[in-house]
Structure formats: structure tokens, C-alpha cells
Enzyme design. Structure first.
Site, mmCIF file in Angstrom:
data_model
loop_
_atom_site.group_PDB
_atom_site.id
_atom_site.type_symbol
_atom_site.label_atom_id
_atom_site.label_comp_id
_atom_site.label_asym_id
_atom_site.label_seq_id
_atom_site.Cartn_x
_atom_site.Cartn_y
_atom_site.Cartn_z
ATOM 1 N N SER A 59 0.802 -1.226 0.000
ATOM 2 C CA SER A 59 0.000 0.000 0.000
ATOM 3 C C SER A 59 0.832 1.272 0.000
ATOM 4 O O SER A 59 0.342 2.322 -0.417
ATOM 5 C CB SER A 59 -0.934 0.003 1.213
ATOM 6 O OG SER A 59 -1.883 -1.034 1.113
ATOM 7 N N ASP A 108 -5.736 0.287 -4.320
ATOM 8 C CA ASP A 108 -4.284 0.364 -4.387
ATOM 9 C C ASP A 108 -3.696 -0.923 -4.951
ATOM 10 O O ASP A 108 -2.730 -0.923 -5.694
ATOM 11 C CB ASP A 108 -3.676 0.692 -3.022
ATOM 12 C CG ASP A 108 -4.223 -0.180 -1.890
ATOM 13 O OD1 ASP A 108 -5.121 -1.004 -2.139
ATOM 14 O OD2 ASP A 108 -3.751 -0.026 -0.753
#
Length: 499
Positions: free
Chosen positions: A119, A381
């Protein structure tokens, strides 16, 4: 003359075709019109809607970037099915709010150094417009991960910093700790996403001049700082030994003795700091120019277990209301963080509930803004290794067992049933023979779904994710794009591409 030649050729070709086909074919007239049914009518209606879509090319005053952490396409599909079931429309194709955004693309999420992303690197791509190493926040790929000195020499400028320099407002909303990788990308530069408080900073990093992520938020030098920050993670801002106000068994983590919450409040006397639902509800956006909400010592709760803290939709609505009062435009990031966390522990039901809560936040934003001047982007993401499989009839619960046409659970080669949803790896992987789930409570949000391979924490997925968008310049999202292109579209839409 040419027209008559073409007509003759067409007639000759038609006659030859009829001769080859034989008398039966020649005597069968074509149908007068396509067979009408509800699916065909639906397709025609959607075509009409698509033909009516027109690009918006004016400047975007505002940008809202929604990030469903770990929200791969399989998660979106499964959440859509669960949402339909909860609305009493089992088996239907009832759309999500995000499904109504007219422009879309596939996004390649690999990072500078890895096939499957984390992330921090993906948030950096979207916020700073460049790929970097896994685990790194807003530091160029030329600097090695976890190298403080190299990171200080290679910072990446971010959309949030550019917005503040331009006099715009900025905000971050998340269901994770606000110092976690995705939200921290709004302000932090760090060669290691785990340096959330000074407790996590290695001595060498301290000596080289690196600062922890919580401290960077309070000391962020751009414009007048972040205007709205909502999420969890109080103890990362509190000094060591100070009990958490809601959970006294937890205490602050900071070893430098600083109370960053007290520092924020002193610097923002007209702002509001809140820790629970009541405090949040009492905030009047017309009288509050700055808002900090830290609702848990750590991450916020899963959507299905939420209590005494606002939902993601409520936080999104309040953030927009506060940011709009500033008048010059804003950039807002909204993260549905716990989708990812639920997937990591194999709890598909919890992940889908958080996806629906995320979609409710998208709906809240779309109801609150004018798409003529606000670019709304919904993406992930990275993906997760969730799969939806089997040939169950429509209407079978997505959190249930695979069934046959007769409605009975379908037995696999080992004589045991399988769940509609499963993982490639994760905590649900069996070390020996598969468990018999015939009587298991598989639709419970806390149920750990089966996985092919055992792994303490399910790994991310590396396939492309979706980006969906509406508003100024949303039509630039199309085809297959690199993840960092999202940043460049946002900057272009706001007229700051060459700022």
C-alpha cells in the site's frame, strides 16, 4: 456508372448466395426485428445512456480520491452480490454506487521493485505520480528502501503539497490508523512505512535526521497544513505512559515525550478534536475550519462491528462539508482500509461488509458534490487473492456454499462442499485434509474462508485493478494505464500540472 456497377455486383453476389444455400434457405425470411426480452431491452437502454455521456473539460475545483484498500475486481463483484442480497434482491445485478461512474480503466499496480504491490508504493504512485519500492512513502525509486539519508535527498512532491501551496484545502479520511501507509502518503516522506511513531525509528535513522510519520503530520510545512484528518491511531500521537482516553489499557507510544494531539490543539484553537461519535456529531462544519478525529487507539473497527465511532460515509460527508467552507477548492483522500485487513485474515464476509461501507461513502460524496467542478475517482491500491468460483444458480448467497441446479451443496472430489468464495492463500489454508463445511456458519463476517495454501496473512493480488471516475477530465481514464498516471490526470484536471 460506378453506382450501377456496385449495385450489379451486390445483386450478383446475393443471387449466388441463394443458389448455394438452396431453396430452403431462400424461402426463410429474416426476422422482422430482434427477439425482445428484458436483457435485450436493458442493453439498449444502457447504450442510450452511454451515447448521452459527454466529456467535462472545465477545471476541477475539487478532487476526491477514493481508495478501497485491497478492493480487487473479485471483491467488487462479491460485494455487489452481497449488497443485492441485503436489499432483498438475491441473484440480481443491483449496481453499486461506484458502478454508476461513467469512465473506467484497468490499472497496472506493480511497483518499481515488485510484481505484487504493497500500500505504501501504490499510494505514492497515486499521490506523487511515480513508482517506488514496496514499503516506501513518497521517496523516489533511486533511493534504496529503509535508507534515511538517501530518502532525504530524493523526496517526491505530492498532489496534497501542491494543493496547499496553491491555497487549496486538503483532507484525509480512513478507517485505518491515520499514520498507516495509504493515508500517510498525503503528507509523509519515509523510506519505511513502519516508522509511524518515534518508537519505530531506528537509531541510525534518527541520527540521519528522519522523522516519524505522526510527527511529520503535525509539522507538515505546506500551506496551513491538513484541514481535515479522520481515522484511528491515537496512541501514535500520545507520549509513552499516557493512558488512552477510551481504552485505558492502551497507552501512548511516543518516547520523545511529545503530546502531538495537544500540540495540534494549541496550533488550531478554532479547530475541533474528537474521539467518538458524540463529539463527531457535535461538529458544526460551518463553524469549524479544521477537524482532527482519532476514534480508536489503533485501527477503527470493521464495519460490521462498528460502535461509538462514525461510519466511513459519515466521515466523508463531514469532511466535504468542512472543506467546502474554505471556498478555494480541495483535495480529499478517502480510504476504505479495513477491506484489506479483513482479507489478510481470511474473513471474506467482513471484507465485503467494509466494501459496502466504502461504497456508501462514494454514494455520500456523489450526493454532496457537483460533478461539473468535482472530479471523483474510485480505485484500489492493489488486489487480494480472493476468488469467486463454482457454477451456483443465481440467488445462492455469495457467502454460502457452491450448489448445484437442485439447490443442494455441490460435493467436490473429496466428498466435501466448497464455499463460493475462497483464497489462493491465507489463514484458511488447511495443513491436512480439507474441513467439511456442511454445517459451518459460512455467512458469519468472522468466518475464515478456505484457502488453497496456508499462510498466516493472506497475500495481496498482483492483477490489474479498476479505476472508475466522473467529473472534469474523467474521460482520460480509459484502456489500461499505469497506476501513477492517476496522479497526472488529477493534477491536469486541477490546472496544476505545470505548477
Amino acid at each position: 456508372m460506378f453506382r450501377s456497377i456496385r449495385a450489379t455486383l451486390r445483386l450478383s453476389a446475393a443471387a449466388a448466395a441463394l443458389a448455394v444455400a438452396g431453396p430452403a434457405f431462400a424461402q426463410t425470411p429474416p426476422p422482422a426485428a430482434p427477439v425482445e426480452d428484458t436483457w435485450f431491452a436493458d442493453g439498449r437502454a444502457v447504450l442510450a445512456q452511454r451515447l448521452a455521456v459527454r466529456p467535462i473539460e472545465g477545471r476541477a475545483r475539487n478532487v476526491i480520491l477514493f481508495i478501497g484498500d485491497g478492493m480487487g475486481v473479485s471483491t467488487i463483484t462479491a460485494a455487489r452480490l452481497l449488497g443485492a442480497e441485503q436489499a432483498g434482491e438475491a441473484g440480481s445485478s443491483r449496481p453499486l454506487a461506484m458502478d454508476g461512474l461513467p469512465h473506467a480503466a484497468l490499472v497496472r499496480t506493480y511497483t518499481h521493485d515488485a510484481m505484487v504491490a504493497d500500500s505504501a508504493a501504490t499510494a505514492t504512485a497515486m499521490v506523487a505520480g511515480a513508482k517506488t519500492h514496496n514499503g516506501v512513502l513518497n521517496v523516489a525509486a533511486a533511493a534504496p528502501a529503509r535508507d534515511c539519508a538517501a530518502a532525504l535527498a530524493a523526496p517526491l512532491d505530492t498532489l496534497f503539497a501542491r494543493a496547499e501551496r496553491a491555497g487549496l484545502s486538503t483532507g484525509v479520511v480512513t478507517t485505518a490508523r491515520v499514520t498507516h501507509a495509504t493515508p500517510a502518503a498525503a503528507w509523509a516522506h519515509s523510506p519505511d512505512r513502519n516508522w509511524e511513531s518515534d518508537r519505530q525509528l531506528p537509531p541510525a535513522a534518527v541520527a540521519a535526521g528522519c522523522r516519524d510519520i505522526a510527527r511529520q503530520m503535525i509539522e507538515w510545512p505546506y500551506g496551513d497544513g491538513l484541514d481535515v484528518v479522520l481515522g484511528g491511531g491515537r496512541v501514535y500521537f500520545m507520549p509513552e505512559g499516557q493512558p488512552d482516553p477510551e481504552t485505558p489499557s492502551r497507552s501512548g507510544l511516543r518516547q520523545d515525550g511529545r503530546d502531538l494531539i495537544a500540540e495540534w490543539r494549541a496550533a488550531n484553537p478554532a479547530g475541533a478534536f474528537v474521539i467518538d461519535q458524540a463529539g463527531f456529531d457535535a461538529v458544526d462544519p460551518t463553524r469549524t475550519s479544521r477537524l482532527l478525529g482519532l476514534f480508536e487507539p489503533d485501527h477503527m473497527r470493521f464495519a460490521h462491528a462498528r460502535e461509538n465511532e462514525p461510519s466511513l460515509a459519515e466521515m466523508t460527508r463531514k469532511a466535504i462539508a468542512v472543506l467546502q467552507t474554505r471556498g478555494e477548492g480541495y483535495v480529499l483522500m478517502v480510504e476504505g482500509a479495513r477491506i484489506d485487513h479483513a482479507h489478510h485474515v481470511g474473513q471474506a464476509g467482513a471484507a465485503l461488509q467494509d466494501t459496502l461501507a466504502f461504497d456508501a461513502a462514494v454514494r455520500a460524496a456523489l450526493e454532496a458534490v457537483d460533478l461539473r467542478d468535482t472530479l471523483v475517482i474510485v480505485t484500489a491500491d492493489h488486489s487480494h487473492n480472493l476468488t469467486l468460483t463454482g457454477y451456483s444458480p443465481r440467488g445462492v448467497p455469495v457467502l454460502g456454499l457452491v450448489t448445484g441446479a437442485d439447490g443442494a451443496p455441490m460435493r467436490l472430489a473429496d466428498g466435501k462442499p466448497a464455499t463460493v468464495l475462497s483464497y489462493a492463500n491465507g489463514p484458511g489454508g488447511a495443513m491436512g485434509p480439507r474441513a467439511d463445511l456442511s454445517d459451518a456458519d459460512v455467512d458469519d463476517p468472522g468466518f475464515i474462508h478456505p484457502a488453497l495454501a496456508p499462510l498466516p496473512s493472506a497475500a495481496h493480488g498482483g492483477e490489474d485493478v479498476a479505476v472508475l471516475a466522473a467529473g472534469p477530465w474523467a474521460h482520460l481514464f480509459g484502456g489500461v494505464i499505469e497506476q501513477h498516471v492517476i496522479n497526472h490526470v488529477m493534477a491536469h484536471a486541477m490546472g496544476m500540472y505545470h505548477e
